[in-house]
Motif scaffolding. Sequence first.
Motif, mmCIF file in Angstrom:
data_model
loop_
_atom_site.group_PDB
_atom_site.id
_atom_site.type_symbol
_atom_site.label_atom_id
_atom_site.label_comp_id
_atom_site.label_asym_id
_atom_site.label_seq_id
_atom_site.Cartn_x
_atom_site.Cartn_y
_atom_site.Cartn_z
ATOM 1 N N ASN A 18 16.212 119.376 86.133
ATOM 2 C CA ASN A 18 17.240 118.619 86.826
ATOM 3 C C ASN A 18 16.886 118.585 88.301
ATOM 4 O OD1 ASN A 18 19.867 118.247 88.351
ATOM 5 N ND2 ASN A 18 20.554 117.891 86.253
ATOM 6 N N SER A 19 16.777 117.392 88.870
ATOM 7 C CA SER A 19 16.339 117.268 90.263
ATOM 8 C C SER A 19 17.310 117.943 91.219
ATOM 9 C CB SER A 19 16.183 115.792 90.621
ATOM 10 O OG SER A 19 15.219 115.181 89.797
ATOM 11 N N ALA A 20 18.605 117.694 91.053
ATOM 12 C CA ALA A 20 19.596 118.300 91.939
ATOM 13 C C ALA A 20 19.603 119.819 91.805
ATOM 14 C CB ALA A 20 20.976 117.733 91.639
ATOM 15 N N GLY A 21 19.444 120.319 90.585
ATOM 16 C CA GLY A 21 19.394 121.761 90.393
ATOM 17 C C GLY A 21 18.162 122.382 91.024
ATOM 18 N N CYS A 22 17.026 121.684 90.939
ATOM 19 C CA CYS A 22 15.799 122.179 91.591
ATOM 20 C C CYS A 22 15.980 122.275 93.097
ATOM 21 C CB CYS A 22 14.626 121.266 91.245
ATOM 22 S SG CYS A 22 14.049 121.380 89.541
ATOM 23 N N TYR A 23 16.606 121.260 93.691
ATOM 24 C CA TYR A 23 16.821 121.281 95.135
ATOM 25 C C TYR A 23 17.796 122.384 95.539
ATOM 26 C CZ TYR A 23 14.577 116.697 95.037
ATOM 27 O OH TYR A 23 13.687 115.673 94.857
ATOM 28 N N LEU A 24 18.798 122.616 94.717
ATOM 29 C CA LEU A 24 19.768 123.660 95.044
ATOM 30 C C LEU A 24 19.131 125.048 95.002
ATOM 31 C CD1 LEU A 24 22.686 124.474 95.670
ATOM 32 C CD2 LEU A 24 23.116 124.512 93.209
ATOM 33 N N VAL A 25 18.361 125.331 93.954
ATOM 34 C CA VAL A 25 17.687 126.632 93.856
ATOM 35 C C VAL A 25 16.633 126.765 94.956
ATOM 36 C CG1 VAL A 25 16.294 128.104 92.365
ATOM 37 C CG2 VAL A 25 18.145 126.764 91.392
ATOM 38 N N LEU A 42 22.894 120.321 102.621
ATOM 39 C CA LEU A 42 23.652 119.140 103.047
ATOM 40 C C LEU A 42 23.434 117.975 102.089
ATOM 41 C CD1 LEU A 42 23.168 119.239 106.919
ATOM 42 C CD2 LEU A 42 25.271 119.679 105.649
ATOM 43 N N TRP A 43 22.193 117.808 101.634
ATOM 44 C CA TRP A 43 21.952 116.747 100.665
ATOM 45 C C TRP A 43 22.716 117.001 99.374
ATOM 46 C CZ3 TRP A 43 20.000 117.114 95.748
ATOM 47 C CH2 TRP A 43 19.757 115.919 95.093
ATOM 48 N N TYR A 44 22.690 118.233 98.894
ATOM 49 C CA TYR A 44 23.364 118.535 97.638
ATOM 50 C C TYR A 44 24.880 118.337 97.757
ATOM 51 C CZ TYR A 44 24.507 120.976 93.303
ATOM 52 O OH TYR A 44 24.966 121.295 92.051
ATOM 53 N N GLY A 45 25.429 118.606 98.932
ATOM 54 C CA GLY A 45 26.869 118.458 99.093
ATOM 55 C C GLY A 45 27.326 117.043 99.362
ATOM 56 N N SER A 46 26.439 116.189 99.883
ATOM 57 C CA SER A 46 26.882 114.846 100.289
ATOM 58 C C SER A 46 26.119 113.730 99.599
ATOM 59 C CB SER A 46 26.712 114.695 101.805
ATOM 60 O OG SER A 46 25.351 114.864 102.168
ATOM 61 N N CYS A 47 25.303 114.025 98.598
ATOM 62 C CA CYS A 47 24.555 112.944 97.957
ATOM 63 C C CYS A 47 25.462 112.058 97.134
ATOM 64 C CB CYS A 47 23.452 113.517 97.079
ATOM 65 S SG CYS A 47 24.053 114.380 95.608
ATOM 66 N N ARG A 48 26.629 112.548 96.721
ATOM 67 C CA ARG A 48 27.568 111.712 95.968
ATOM 68 C C ARG A 48 28.194 110.646 96.866
ATOM 69 N NH1 ARG A 48 26.354 113.060 90.737
ATOM 70 N NH2 ARG A 48 26.098 115.328 90.577
ATOM 71 N N GLU A 49 28.466 111.009 98.115
ATOM 72 C CA GLU A 49 29.141 110.078 99.023
ATOM 73 C C GLU A 49 28.165 109.204 99.793
ATOM 74 O OE1 GLU A 49 31.501 112.510 101.494
ATOM 75 O OE2 GLU A 49 32.778 113.276 99.877
ATOM 76 N N LEU A 50 26.958 109.722 100.081
ATOM 77 C CA LEU A 50 25.935 108.969 100.801
ATOM 78 C C LEU A 50 26.457 108.405 102.123
ATOM 79 C CD1 LEU A 50 24.397 107.010 97.790
ATOM 80 C CD2 LEU A 50 23.644 109.160 98.752
#
Length: 245
Positions: A128-135, A194-202
């Motif tokens: 999962n791309s988002a999970g990889c970035y978070l870890v 910051l990307w993980y927290g705001s990628c939904r809103e962009l």
Amino acid sequence: MSCREMHPATVLALLCGVCSLAVLLGATLLPCWRTQRLSSTNRNERNLTVSEGLWSRCVRAQGQAACSYRDADWYRAVDQLDLRLLQLALPLALAAGTTAALLCLLGMCHAACSSQAPRAGLANCLVNSAGCYLVAGVLFLLSSALALAPSAWLLTHTARLNQRYGPVWSPGLAAYLALGSASGLLLTSSLLFLWYGSCRELPSPLWQPLAPSPGRLPSYLPPSSYHSHLSTLEIDIPLVRQQAC
């Protein structure tokens, strides 16, 4: 679906993390974490400068650029707690940062090569791309803490030695490089969080997906010409074929 695509923020975070790790590796190998000046009252003798690193120690005479004596077994005989702590913390920081960079690269490869259509297969759950970035952000934060804390303590301990024994010691170039690389790793972790927290809103172009190539279109979308010939009624209400009895 926008969080599964490649973003400028993640690319910038990977570049910043790789550069910070390269600087941290150079600082770990440099033999100039702390410098000691040995002055002599005899005018016929040269003053000496002792550069202490994590793995070796170099002694230079006054006016010489090369080492007059290099102690290659210095890493075994280090009797200073701050250098011992750096010997343990910096390799761990490099290992954590390298793992984080590989996770970022894995997330980017999965976002660039996988299909844009939502599928619930086992492979998409494992990668999962988002999970990889978070870890990766957590590991970059851990790497920054492992490099920042002992480097800052070396500066404090060096100032304490000067107060106790006189202005003889000074921090070397490697200590400041380690502090700069720790700041870069912290910036990398902040970008990923910051990307993980705001990628939904962009909210800004930095968080929006990169422009896809002309040949890379989702396979599950019909051609645009097909939509142009369909009426609104035909698009909203699917057609049901009747089977012959």
